[in-house]
Design a protein around this motif. Structure first.
Motif, PDB file in Angstrom:
ATOM      1  N   LYS A  63       0.753  -1.386  -0.162  1.00 56.49           N
ATOM      2  CA  LYS A  63       0.227   0.250   0.290  1.00 56.49           C
ATOM      3  C   LYS A  63       0.832   1.063  -0.208  1.00 56.49           C
ATOM      4  O   LYS A  63       1.984   1.386   0.485  1.00 56.49           O
ATOM      5  CB  LYS A  63      -0.697   0.359   1.737  1.00 56.49           C
ATOM      6  CG  LYS A  63      -2.309  -0.906   1.176  1.00 56.49           C
ATOM      7  CD  LYS A  63      -2.823  -0.838   2.308  1.00 56.49           C
ATOM      8  CE  LYS A  63      -4.208  -1.697   2.417  1.00 56.49           C
ATOM      9  NZ  LYS A  63      -4.584  -1.900   3.769  1.00 56.49           N
ATOM     10  N   GLU A  64       0.277   2.295  -0.828  1.00 51.90           N
ATOM     11  CA  GLU A  64       1.324   3.742  -0.853  1.00 51.90           C
ATOM     12  C   GLU A  64       1.091   4.117   0.356  1.00 51.90           C
ATOM     13  O   GLU A  64      -0.035   4.121   0.995  1.00 51.90           O
ATOM     14  CB  GLU A  64       0.653   4.588  -2.352  1.00 51.90           C
ATOM     15  CG  GLU A  64       0.919   3.796  -3.365  1.00 51.90           C
ATOM     16  CD  GLU A  64       0.308   4.734  -4.368  1.00 51.90           C
ATOM     17  OE1 GLU A  64      -0.145   5.446  -4.253  1.00 51.90           O
ATOM     18  OE2 GLU A  64       0.397   4.179  -5.502  1.00 51.90           O
ATOM     19  N   GLU A  65       2.113   5.125   0.936  1.00 48.63           N
ATOM     20  CA  GLU A  65       2.036   5.672   2.159  1.00 48.63           C
ATOM     21  C   GLU A  65       1.236   6.476   1.842  1.00 48.63           C
ATOM     22  O   GLU A  65       1.013   7.369   1.045  1.00 48.63           O
ATOM     23  CB  GLU A  65       3.675   6.282   2.792  1.00 48.63           C
ATOM     24  CG  GLU A  65       4.041   4.399   3.338  1.00 48.63           C
ATOM     25  CD  GLU A  65       5.469   4.398   4.376  1.00 48.63           C
ATOM     26  OE1 GLU A  65       5.616   5.559   4.349  1.00 48.63           O
ATOM     27  OE2 GLU A  65       6.066   3.026   4.767  1.00 48.63           O
ATOM     28  N   GLU A  66       0.552   7.261   2.642  1.00 51.45           N
ATOM     29  CA  GLU A  66      -0.446   8.383   2.550  1.00 51.45           C
ATOM     30  C   GLU A  66       0.363   9.517   3.849  1.00 51.45           C
ATOM     31  O   GLU A  66       1.044   9.690   4.854  1.00 51.45           O
ATOM     32  CB  GLU A  66      -1.995   8.689   3.086  1.00 51.45           C
ATOM     33  CG  GLU A  66      -2.822   7.898   3.046  1.00 51.45           C
ATOM     34  CD  GLU A  66      -3.957   7.959   3.708  1.00 51.45           C
ATOM     35  OE1 GLU A  66      -4.159   9.091   4.250  1.00 51.45           O
ATOM     36  OE2 GLU A  66      -5.065   7.633   3.164  1.00 51.45           O
ATOM     37  N   ILE A  67       1.445  10.546   2.739  1.00 49.59           N
ATOM     38  CA  ILE A  67       1.842  11.875   2.924  1.00 49.59           C
ATOM     39  C   ILE A  67       1.070  12.597   3.894  1.00 49.59           C
ATOM     40  O   ILE A  67       0.331  12.715   3.693  1.00 49.59           O
ATOM     41  CB  ILE A  67       2.658  12.481   2.175  1.00 49.59           C
ATOM     42  CG1 ILE A  67       3.334  11.348   1.230  1.00 49.59           C
ATOM     43  CG2 ILE A  67       3.124  13.649   2.326  1.00 49.59           C
ATOM     44  CD1 ILE A  67       4.620  12.071  -0.125  1.00 49.59           C
ATOM     45  N   PRO A  68       1.335  12.520   5.138  1.00 49.04           N
ATOM     46  CA  PRO A  68       0.511  14.081   6.009  1.00 49.04           C
ATOM     47  C   PRO A  68       0.660  15.235   5.400  1.00 49.04           C
ATOM     48  O   PRO A  68       1.920  15.970   5.379  1.00 49.04           O
ATOM     49  CB  PRO A  68       1.110  14.109   7.451  1.00 49.04           C
ATOM     50  CG  PRO A  68       2.473  13.211   7.219  1.00 49.04           C
ATOM     51  CD  PRO A  68       2.537  12.147   5.988  1.00 49.04           C
ATOM     52  N   GLU A  69      -0.378  16.363   5.479  1.00 48.48           N
ATOM     53  CA  GLU A  69      -0.078  17.933   4.955  1.00 48.48           C
ATOM     54  C   GLU A  69       0.575  18.596   5.840  1.00 48.48           C
ATOM     55  O   GLU A  69       0.260  18.537   7.355  1.00 48.48           O
ATOM     56  CB  GLU A  69      -1.612  18.251   4.667  1.00 48.48           C
ATOM     57  CG  GLU A  69      -2.407  17.626   3.222  1.00 48.48           C
ATOM     58  CD  GLU A  69      -3.842  18.295   3.594  1.00 48.48           C
ATOM     59  OE1 GLU A  69      -3.380  19.390   2.212  1.00 48.48           O
ATOM     60  OE2 GLU A  69      -4.122  18.583   4.348  1.00 48.48           O
ATOM     61  N   VAL A  70       1.024  19.271   5.014  1.00 52.94           N
ATOM     62  CA  VAL A  70       1.896  20.294   6.131  1.00 52.94           C
ATOM     63  C   VAL A  70       1.185  21.577   6.134  1.00 52.94           C
ATOM     64  O   VAL A  70       0.996  22.125   5.376  1.00 52.94           O
ATOM     65  CB  VAL A  70       3.636  20.091   5.630  1.00 52.94           C
ATOM     66  CG1 VAL A  70       4.468  21.119   6.203  1.00 52.94           C
ATOM     67  CG2 VAL A  70       4.008  18.986   5.422  1.00 52.94           C
ATOM     68  N   PHE A  71       1.842  21.991   7.523  1.00 56.50           N
ATOM     69  CA  PHE A  71       1.142  23.155   7.344  1.00 56.50           C
ATOM     70  C   PHE A  71       1.776  24.298   8.614  1.00 56.50           C
ATOM     71  O   PHE A  71       2.360  24.067   8.905  1.00 56.50           O
ATOM     72  CB  PHE A  71      -0.060  23.225   9.048  1.00 56.50           C
ATOM     73  CG  PHE A  71      -1.613  22.458   8.492  1.00 56.50           C
ATOM     74  CD1 PHE A  71      -2.659  23.069   7.288  1.00 56.50           C
ATOM     75  CD2 PHE A  71      -1.710  21.231   8.119  1.00 56.50           C
ATOM     76  CE1 PHE A  71      -3.662  22.525   6.895  1.00 56.50           C
ATOM     77  CE2 PHE A  71      -2.451  20.648   7.206  1.00 56.50           C
ATOM     78  CZ  PHE A  71      -3.755  21.248   6.146  1.00 56.50           C
TER      79      PHE A  71
END
Length: 334
Positions: A29-37
C-alpha cells in the motif's frame, strides 16, 4: 475429488495468509503523506480607531497551485491560523454581529469580493434608497509560506475605506419646518475589496438630518464615487435632495449640488465631520474636520400655525352680557 480438495485447501491457506500477513500480499500500500501546515499569527493594529469591531474575517487567496482558499473568523486583534505552504494574497476586513453588520458577498475570488449596502423603500414613497454603509476597514498583504516554515507572523494596520460627510445649511424660516428628510444621489453602490476600487453602479443614500440654531444639519457615510479608486473622482455629480415638511403638512423640496463637498472630503481623506474616525489608517495623523457649510441657503415661507378650532382655543363660545334684568323666581315649597 482429491484434486478439488487440494485446490480448496490451497485457496483457504492463501486467504488466511492475506488476513494474517497483509504486508506479504505482493502489492504494498502507498503510504499517505501527511499535509504540512504553518502556524500564521495575525496581529492587527487598531491604533487611533474610535472603537474595535466585533471580529474580523481573514481570507487567504492562493496565487499558485500549492495553496488553497481559506476563510477564517478571528477576534478583532487577530489570532493564529494553520495554513498550507504556498503564495497567498491575504485580505482582512472588519465584520460585526447583528442586523447592521457590514455586508460582503462573492468572496470566492479576490477579484469579485464586494462590500455593499442594503436597499430599502423610503417610507410613504416608492423611492429606492440605500442604507449608509457602516465604517469599513480593509487591508491586503502578500504572504509566502515555504515547505519548511513552521511559524510566521503577519503585522497589519487596516485602512478605513468609508468616508463621512457632515454638513450644515442655513435656513431662513426654520421655525416653520415640522420635519425634514434627505438623500444624496450619485454615490458608489459598493466597494471591491480585492481590486481596491468602487463599483461603477451609482445609488442614492439616506441622509440623517436634524434642525437647530437656524441651520439644518446632515450626516452620512459613503464608500466613494462610482468607477473610481480611493481619493479619485468620477464624472457623476452628487445631488442632495431635501424633503421639508412644513408645519401645515405641505411639502417643500430642495435640490442642491454637493459634488464639490464630496470632492473636498475625498481629497482630504479624513472621514469628514466631527467625531468620526480620523485618518486614512487607524494610526493616521489627519484629524477630522468640522461640519462643512454648504453655500446654498434655503428659505421656508411663512406658514400659519395649524388651526386650533377657534380663537378662544377651544371650548364653548358665547358671552354673559345682555341676558336681561334679573328676576327673582320663588319656587313653591310643599
Amino acid at each position: 475429488m482429491k484434486k478439488k480438495e487440494r485446490i480448496l485447501s490451497s485457496l483457504t491457506f492463501w486467504l488466511l495468509l492475506q488476513f494474517l500477513l497483509p504486508g506479504c500480499s505482493g502489492r504494498e500500500k502507498e503510504e499517505e503523506i501527511p499535509e504540512v501546515f504553518c502556524k500564521v499569527g495575525i496581529n492587527i493594529d487598531w491604533t487611533g480607531a474610535k472603537e474595535l469591531p466585533d471580529r474580523v474575517q481573514a481570507i487567504f487567496y492562493p496565487q499558485d497551485m500549492e495553496g488553497r482558499l481559506s476563510t477564517n473568523n478571528l477576534p478583532a486583534k487577530g489570532g493564529n491560523i494553520n495554513i498550507k505552504p504556498g503564495k497567498y494574497k491575504v485580505l482582512i476586513y472588519n465584520c460585526d454581529d447583528g442586523e447592521y453588520e457590514v455586508k460582503v458577498r462573492n468572496i470566492e475570488k479576490l477579484e469579485t469580493i464586494e462590500a455593499y449596502s442594503e436597499p430599502y423603500t423610503a417610507l410613504g414613497t416608492d423611492k429606492k434608497l440605500m442604507w449608509e454603509p457602516l465604517p469599513l476597514y480593509v487591508v491586503q498583504e502578500d504572504l509566502t509560506i515555504d515547505e519548511n516554515d513552521i511559524e510566521k507572523t503577519l503585522e497589519v494596520s487596516p485602512q478605513l475605506i468609508t468616508q463621512t460627510c457632515s454638513f450644515e445649511i442655513k435656513v431662513k424660516g426654520l421655525e416653520y419646518v415640522k420635519e425634514v428628510s434627505a438623500s444624496v444621489s450619485g454615490m458608489a453602490f459598493s466597494y471591491f475589496l480585492g481590486l481596491k476600487r468602487f463599483s461603477d453602479e451609482s445609488c442614492t443614500i439616506f441622509v440623517e438630518m436634524q434642525k437647530g440654531n437656524g441651520v439644518l444639519k446632515g450626516k452620512f457615510h459613503f464608500f466613494g464615487v462610482p468607477g473610481s479608486e480611493a481619493r479619485a473622482l468620477s464624472s457623476i455629480p452628487q445631488q442632495l435632495t431635501l424633503r421639508i415638511v412644513r408645519r401645515d403638512d405641505s411639502i417643500q423640496e430642495e435640490k442642491i449640488d454637493v459634488t464639490a463637498v464630496i470632492q473636498q472630503i475625498i481629497e482630504n481623506g479624513n472621514g469628514g465631520g466631527s467625531g468620526e474616525e480620523p485618518g486614512e489608517t487607524p494610526g493616521g495623523s489627519t484629524e477630522p474636520g468640522d461640519d462643512i457649510e454648504i453655500e446654498d441657503k434655503i428659505e421656508v415661507p411663512y406658514v400659519p400655525p395649524p388651526s386650533s378650532g377657534g380663537e378662544g382655543g377651544g371650548g364653548i363660545g358665547g358671552e354673559v352680557d345682555d341676558w336681561g334684568d334679573e328676576e327673582e323666581i320663588v319656587l313653591p315649597m310643599k
